[in-house]
Design a protein around this motif. Structure first.
Motif, short mmCIF file in Angstrom:
data_model
loop_
_atom_site.label_atom_id
_atom_site.label_comp_id
_atom_site.label_asym_id
_atom_site.label_seq_id
_atom_site.Cartn_x
_atom_site.Cartn_y
_atom_site.Cartn_z
N SER A 167 5.86 6.83 -9.14
CA SER A 167 5.05 5.86 -8.57
C SER A 167 4.02 6.17 -7.78
O SER A 167 2.71 5.78 -7.69
N GLU A 176 11.46 -1.12 -10.63
CA GLU A 176 9.79 -1.51 -10.39
C GLU A 176 9.89 -1.74 -8.88
O GLU A 176 8.90 -1.29 -8.35
N GLN A 177 10.88 -2.06 -8.21
CA GLN A 177 10.99 -2.39 -6.97
C GLN A 177 10.85 -1.22 -6.10
O GLN A 177 10.25 -0.86 -5.09
N LYS A 237 7.63 0.25 -5.69
CA LYS A 237 6.95 -0.29 -4.52
C LYS A 237 7.31 0.23 -3.34
O LYS A 237 6.47 0.59 -2.27
N TYR A 238 8.58 0.38 -3.02
CA TYR A 238 9.18 1.06 -1.97
C TYR A 238 8.61 2.62 -1.53
O TYR A 238 8.24 2.98 -0.58
N LYS A 296 5.79 3.53 -2.57
CA LYS A 296 4.41 3.66 -2.00
C LYS A 296 4.38 3.39 -0.78
O LYS A 296 3.41 3.80 -0.03
N LEU A 297 5.24 2.17 -0.45
CA LEU A 297 5.03 1.91 1.12
C LEU A 297 5.50 2.88 2.06
O LEU A 297 4.88 3.20 2.91
N GLU A 307 -4.18 -2.16 -1.96
CA GLU A 307 -2.72 -2.28 -2.69
C GLU A 307 -1.50 -2.16 -1.48
O GLU A 307 -0.65 -2.95 -1.82
N HIS A 308 -1.96 -1.35 -0.59
CA HIS A 308 -0.73 -1.35 0.47
C HIS A 308 -0.63 -2.76 1.24
O HIS A 308 0.36 -2.86 1.25
N GLU A 355 -1.25 -5.60 -0.04
CA GLU A 355 -0.75 -6.50 -0.90
C GLU A 355 0.67 -6.08 -1.03
O GLU A 355 1.45 -7.21 -0.71
N LEU A 356 1.11 -4.85 -0.79
CA LEU A 356 2.65 -4.68 -0.92
C LEU A 356 3.51 -5.19 0.13
O LEU A 356 4.59 -5.67 -0.08
N GLU A 360 3.58 -8.74 0.28
CA GLU A 360 4.79 -9.23 -1.00
C GLU A 360 6.21 -9.27 -0.22
O GLU A 360 7.11 -10.12 -0.46
#
Ligand code: ADP
Length: 636
Positions: free
Chosen positions: A525, A598-599, A602-603, A605-606, A624-625, A627-628, A631
């Motif tokens: 990811s 999928e989750q 995102k984790y 990337k964060l 993107e950051h 947005e994440l 969310e």
């Protein structure tokens, strides 16, 4: 009377002089004064053993006479003089001028610099004169002769009337032109300033009649009349004769050194240190060096030119002799006066001059030991000095493939985690904890930012001191050193940092093995920005950090990529995203991995973004950051 031709080389040089567009024509005076001084020396030495000379030691002198109407400048000496043959030989031929050889080999190059740096002796007179006459009577000769030339066409020699021994060089100064104000060479103030500038330390007096205006006292009853002046003429000695560096050290006050330094090297502040040495033996020279307190404004630019003034027997032959100083000591100002160098030595020859090399070598040692002394007995002064010039020393360690690292390593200072103060490598090693076998360092923009690095906590927790590297060159210099006192350097952000014991290590290894799929998914990811993901045991409170594998750290990547020309050839550090194995996030990741891929992406990337921020680099994709994060907040 027959007009003689110059020898062909001399003619070329003469042409070069006459047509010179060189801006420092003023050096002709230095050349002629040096010749006169040499002639005085010769007769002076003879007078020591030969009573027939009949000149008292104090009566040897150089006179300058100016005549504005006749447009002549005379340089007169009562030295050894020249016979008819010598006039022919010495002034009709260019004997051994190194600069001329240089010029021939580099015909296409600009001659401008060559002329200025070395002088070309007698012929430089033609830069400012359209005719030169030399009347001379050699010691012991019964006749005097006059050499005369108006340029490249040739010269004549004829008998003349000159009862005293010695030489009179008469320059017929060129008429003023649009580009060049030759009149200044007929001005007493200008000439006097030139003598001070170039020939101050000639050991014979250089005298000139100086005319000044003096107000005439008013007669009674005339108080309101316009003031009147009369000319007063006095004979002045223009040069101080004794160079400061030739005096005994105990005869010179600190203030004298300081004034000399400020006046000569254009500084408003006193020097931090003075090095004054006289050496005899393989190379005979005096040197007077100064370590400035602050860097000149252009010091770290390419306009800055290093070098020491070079004198040959009290005569300035070069203003900035770069070969006398290594780059890492380029901040040193000062001068060298050597008996062994010829006045007309060219730059090319100078580079190969073994005397000069020898001098440079001994000076380097002296500078180094003076710096060490300063570090030892006046730490505050040294630290201030280091603030100004430390970067240059660090470049010195790094440059030339580390050739000079041994010379320089003990002069380096770094801030550290122990105190917010400078520490030397020696001091660091001396106060290392028992059992510590590595020198730790961390890089960042400021001490404060470095302290925020997650990796620092664990190292500090173990009681180890960390050097703080805040300048671009720092880590490159440290890498070049490799080790100090047998202790290796390690970046706390390097993946080789190993603070855990064997048992912990094993447990971690197992855990990492077990979670291989999780890490692969995370890496996928995040993308190519990182090489791998893994758990670490070295983090204390922080959940994540970035370490680097291989030789290039994140800090080095930043520096290398900001260099000019780096755009096409970006360097990439091999990064690893490390996750604190003891942080709750470790468990959370495992659960999310099992439930929702999928989750997890995102984790991943964060967490990577977080690690980037804390390492002092930027988030790869801020939009993107953001947005994440939103969310995550909305769903929380
Ligand atoms: P250099 O000084 O390097 O030899 P110059 O072209 O300046 O070259 O001078 C050539 C020579 O002419 C000197 O070496 C010296 O022998 C002689 N000479 C020049 N000026 C004088 C002078 N004022 N008195 C006696 N000899 C002189």
């Amino acid at each position: 009377m027959r007009t003689k031709q110059f020898k062909s080389e001399s003619k070329k040089l003469m042409d070069m002089m006459i047509n010179s567009i060189y801006t420092h024509k003023e050096i002709f005076l230095r050349e002629l004064i040096s010749n006169a001084s040499d002639a005085l020396d010769k007769l002076y030495f003879r007078s020591l053993t030969d009573n027939a000379v009949g000149i008292a030691p104090d009566d040897f002198e150089i006179r300058i006479e100016l005549d504005k109407e006749a447009r002549t400048l005379k340089i007169i000496d009562n030295g050894c003089g020249m016979t008819e043959d010598e006039l022919d030989q010495n002034l009709g031929t260019i004997a051994k001028s190194g600069s001329f050889t240089f010029k021939q080999e580099n015909e296409k190059q600009d001659n401008v610099d060559i002329i200025g740096q070395f002088g070309v002796g007698f012929y430089s007179a033609f830069m400012v004169s359209d005719k030169v006459t030399v009347e001379s009577r050699a010691f012991g000769a019964d006749e005097a002769f006059c050499w005369e030339s108006s340029g490249a066409s040739g010269y004549t020699i004829s008998p003349c009337d000159k009862p005293e021994v010695g030489t009179v060089v008469t320059l017929h100064i060129k008429e003023k032109t649009e580009d060049e104000n030759y009149d200044e060479y007929l001005d007493q103030y200008r000439i006097s300033a030139l003598v001070k500038k170039y020939s101050d330390y000639i050991r014979h007096p250089i005298r000139m009649e100086f005319t000044t205006k003096e107000p005439v006292e008013k007669k009674e009853g005339d108080e309101n009349a316009a003031p009147e002046y009369r000319d007063v003429t006095e004979l002045r000695t223009l040069n101080s004769m004794i160079p400061l560096w030739k005096k005994a050290k105990n005869e010179i006050t600190e203030e004298e050194y300081a004034n000399f330094y400020k006046e000569k090297f254009y500084d408003y502040e006193n020097p931090a240190r003075v090095i004054h040495t006289k050496t005899e033996g393989q190379a005979t020279y005096s040197a007077l060096l100064f370590l400035p307190k602050h860097a000149p404004f252009d010091y770290y630019t390419k306009e800055f030119e290093k070098g020491l003034q070079l004198y040959s027997k009290g005569v300035l032959i070069m203003d900035k002799c770069g070969d006398l100083l290594p780059d890492y000591f380029s901040f040193v100002k000062g001068l060298v006066d050597s008996e062994d160098l010829s006045l007309n030595i060219s730059r090319e020859m100078l580079q190969h001059d073994s005397q000069l090399k020898l001098i440079a070598k001994t000076l380097e040692k002296k500078i180094k030991s003076e710096l060490e002394k300063m570090m030892k007995d006046d730490r505050e002064a040294y630290e201030n000095f280091f603030k100004a010039f430390g970067m240059q020393l660090k470049f010195g360690v790094y440059n030339d493939y580390g050739m000079h690292k041994d010379t320089l390593q003990d002069l380096l200072l770094f801030h550290s985690s122990a105190e917010k103060k400078y520490v030397s490598l020696k001091e660091y090693v001396e106060r290392m904890k028992e059992g510590q076998d590595t020198i730790y360092y961390a890089c960042g923009e400021t001490d404060e930012k470095i302290e925020m690095l997650p990796q620092c906590d664990a190292v500090k927790d173990k009681g180890f001191e960390i050097l703080y590297l805040t300048e671009n060159v720092d880590e490159f210099a440290i890498k070049m050193l490799g080790e100090y006192g047998g202790k290796k350097f390690i970046n706390v952000c390097d993946d080789k940092l190993d603070l855990t014991d064997e048992e912990e290590k094993k447990a971690l290894e197992e855990k990492n093995k077990a979670c291989k799929d999780l890490f692969d998914a995370m890496k996928e990811s995040i993308g190519d920005q990182i090489g791998s993901v893994r758990f670490t045991g070295t983090l204390k409170n922080h959940p994540v950090c970035i370490t680097s594998e291989g030789g290039i750290s994140l800090e080095m990547e930043k520096v290398l990529n900001s260099m000019p020309g780096a755009a096409e050839n970006k360097v990439k550090a091999q990064l690893v995203l490390e996750i604190n194995a003891n942080h709750p996030i470790a468990e959370k990741l495992q659960t999310v991995f099992e439930k929702d891929r999928e989750q997890l992406g995102k984790y991943a990337k964060l967490l990577y973004a977080e690690a980037c921020l804390i390492s002092g680099t930027t988030v790869p994709d801020p939009a993107e950051h953001s947005e994440l994060v939103c969310e995550l907040l909305t769903n929380a």
